[in-house]
Design a protein around this motif. Sequence first.
Motif, short mmCIF file in Angstrom:
data_model
loop_
_atom_site.label_atom_id
_atom_site.label_comp_id
_atom_site.label_asym_id
_atom_site.label_seq_id
_atom_site.Cartn_x
_atom_site.Cartn_y
_atom_site.Cartn_z
N ARG A 1 14.47 28.22 -12.59
CA ARG A 1 14.77 26.78 -12.51
C ARG A 1 15.95 26.41 -13.40
O ARG A 1 16.83 25.63 -13.00
CB ARG A 1 13.52 25.97 -12.89
CG ARG A 1 12.49 25.85 -11.78
CD ARG A 1 11.41 24.84 -12.14
NE ARG A 1 10.55 25.34 -13.21
CZ ARG A 1 9.47 26.08 -13.02
NH1 ARG A 1 9.13 26.43 -11.80
NH2 ARG A 1 8.73 26.47 -14.04
N LEU A 2 15.97 26.96 -14.60
CA LEU A 2 17.07 26.66 -15.53
C LEU A 2 18.40 27.19 -15.01
O LEU A 2 19.42 26.49 -15.04
CB LEU A 2 16.77 27.25 -16.90
CG LEU A 2 15.66 26.57 -17.71
CD1 LEU A 2 15.37 27.35 -18.98
CD2 LEU A 2 16.05 25.13 -18.04
N ALA A 3 18.39 28.44 -14.53
CA ALA A 3 19.64 29.06 -14.07
C ALA A 3 20.16 28.39 -12.80
O ALA A 3 21.36 28.05 -12.71
CB ALA A 3 19.42 30.55 -13.83
N VAL A 4 19.28 28.20 -11.82
CA VAL A 4 19.71 27.59 -10.55
C VAL A 4 20.11 26.14 -10.77
O VAL A 4 21.11 25.66 -10.21
CB VAL A 4 18.59 27.71 -9.50
CG1 VAL A 4 18.97 26.95 -8.23
CG2 VAL A 4 18.33 29.18 -9.16
N GLY A 5 19.35 25.43 -11.59
CA GLY A 5 19.68 24.03 -11.86
C GLY A 5 21.00 23.87 -12.57
O GLY A 5 21.62 22.81 -12.50
N SER A 6 21.45 24.92 -13.26
CA SER A 6 22.72 24.87 -13.99
C SER A 6 23.90 25.35 -13.17
O SER A 6 25.04 25.31 -13.66
CB SER A 6 22.61 25.72 -15.27
OG SER A 6 21.58 25.24 -16.11
#
Length: 248
Positions: free
Chosen positions: A23-28
């Motif tokens: 979630r953190l990587a894709v959201g960024s």
Amino acid sequence: MQRQAELPIEHLGGEEVIGEALRLAVGSCKEELLTAQPGGGRSPALLAEALPRDLALVRKGVRQRTLYQHSVRSHGPTLAYIEQVLAEGAQVRTLDEIFERVIICDRSIAFIPGAPERKSAALAIRHPGAIEFLTKVFEHMWERAEPIALATEQHRPDLLTNSVRRTVLRMVVTGHTDETIAARLGVSARTVSTHIRKVSEALGSRSRAELGYLLSQRRLLEPEGSLLGETPRPQTRPRRQTTREHCG
């Protein structure tokens, strides 16, 4: 001491830890998201979770390319998801077999399964050389894959049926079991046995060994061959002419 988050390759254990890292990587993501998803149609729960995130990304200008296997072309929930992301500008293609699941964000971090605990372990990769390698593998698959065009998708059983059937038969000839073939192509073992049975009946084969012999003898697995259910290909042109065919 070096923080674990900065390691070139980081082991992620547990579904919650993996989910949060994704979630953190894709959201960024700011420029590009590349995803290869083997295993056929995805669960409605996963699709419902992914849809708002993926729509938000593409709407803010992130280029998205996703690879699935041909079997998703008959999976209603996955097609409904694909229809919505395509409408916003994402690209989706399918091919018979995908080497492995991979997610690449901005070519700066990639996620792959962490064998052998495939569902509860993953690797987060930040090493530039490893990411470049995974990206090249993705691009190679992308070039061989078939675009999904939803306007005509329901009228294209040939790609779903005949491409999968041809791949099934190639794997039968090389000695794979129905279960192994099903797992690699993202279809059920029943679907695999149905393809084998229909071709066996058409050829009059009474065993897998005989089926392999007949397929080889009649050259049915070669590019110019025609399997059960396919429209026969035109006859080969004379040798003095140049044959140009479009593989669609």
